[in-house]
Design a protein around this motif. Sequence first.
Motif, PDB file in Angstrom:
ATOM      1  N   ARG A 132     -19.707 -32.304  -2.591  1.00  0.00           N
ATOM      2  CA  ARG A 132     -19.980 -31.707  -1.281  1.00  0.00           C
ATOM      3  C   ARG A 132     -18.698 -31.159  -0.655  1.00  0.00           C
ATOM      4  O   ARG A 132     -18.674 -30.044  -0.117  1.00  0.00           O
ATOM      5  N   ILE A 158     -21.716 -24.644  -4.794  1.00  0.00           N
ATOM      6  CA  ILE A 158     -22.251 -26.000  -4.910  1.00  0.00           C
ATOM      7  C   ILE A 158     -22.567 -26.332  -6.360  1.00  0.00           C
ATOM      8  O   ILE A 158     -22.230 -27.417  -6.857  1.00  0.00           O
ATOM      9  N   LEU A 177     -27.317 -30.343  -0.290  1.00  0.00           N
ATOM     10  CA  LEU A 177     -25.881 -30.209  -0.076  1.00  0.00           C
ATOM     11  C   LEU A 177     -25.567 -29.018   0.821  1.00  0.00           C
ATOM     12  O   LEU A 177     -24.704 -29.098   1.693  1.00  0.00           O
ATOM     13  N   ILE A 181     -23.472 -29.118   4.307  1.00  0.00           N
ATOM     14  CA  ILE A 181     -22.168 -28.461   4.338  1.00  0.00           C
ATOM     15  C   ILE A 181     -22.030 -27.473   5.494  1.00  0.00           C
ATOM     16  O   ILE A 181     -20.984 -27.399   6.139  1.00  0.00           O
TER      17      ILE A 181
END
Length: 206
Positions: A132, A158, A177, A181
Amino acid sequence: KALKRCLKLAPNHIEALTRIGWAYIESRNYSPAIAVLQRASKVEPDSPTIWNALAAALNGSGSLDQAVEAARKAHVLAPKSLLIGQNYALVLLDAGQVSLARTTLESLHPHIIDAEGVSAKQQNTYKGLLARVIAADVIVRRLCASKKPGLQAHQRAIRDALSRLELKRDRKTINRLAASIMPQAKTALARCKKTALDKTKPRATP
C-alpha cells in the motif's frame, strides 16, 4: 473503575495509565486519552509503548504533526518492533509523509521476513501495508511531478507493488488498496504543493 481506583492509590502507575489511555482511544474519546498518556510519558519517557499509544490518540484527534513526533519517538526506542514500526508508518501516511512511511517499513524488512518468532500472518500483514505504501509513494511522486495518472495508472502502481511482494493481485485487493490510498495521496499532494510554494516565496531580508 478498578484501574481508576488503582490510580488513586498510585497516581503514576504506568500500566494503569496506559490501559486507561487505550480504553479511551478504543471509545474514540481522544482528549482524555491524550491527557492520561502525556502524563504517563512524563513518568516514563523511555517507554516505546507509551509513545506508541500517545501517537494513536493524537492521530485519532487529528493532531497529525504531534502524532508523527510521538510515533517517531516510539520507533526510535524500539526500532525492531513490528507493531510500533507499522503504527509509525500508518501515522506518517495519514500525515501525508508517504516516502518516509515507505523508508520506515522497508527498514523493518530484515526483522520481519523469515525472522524467528514472526508468524506468516504477521508477515502478510506487513507485506500488505508495505505494498500500500509503495503504491502510494509511486502515485504521489507522479502527482507531485504535475502528472495526472488516471485510474489505470493507479491500479498499475498497485499491481506492481503487490507483484513485488508476491501478494495476490485480484481485482478486489487492488480496489481495496486504491480506496485506502487515495485520501492519503491527496494529503501528500497538498503537502507537496505547500513545500513547492514555500520554495518560491522570497526570503525576508534582515
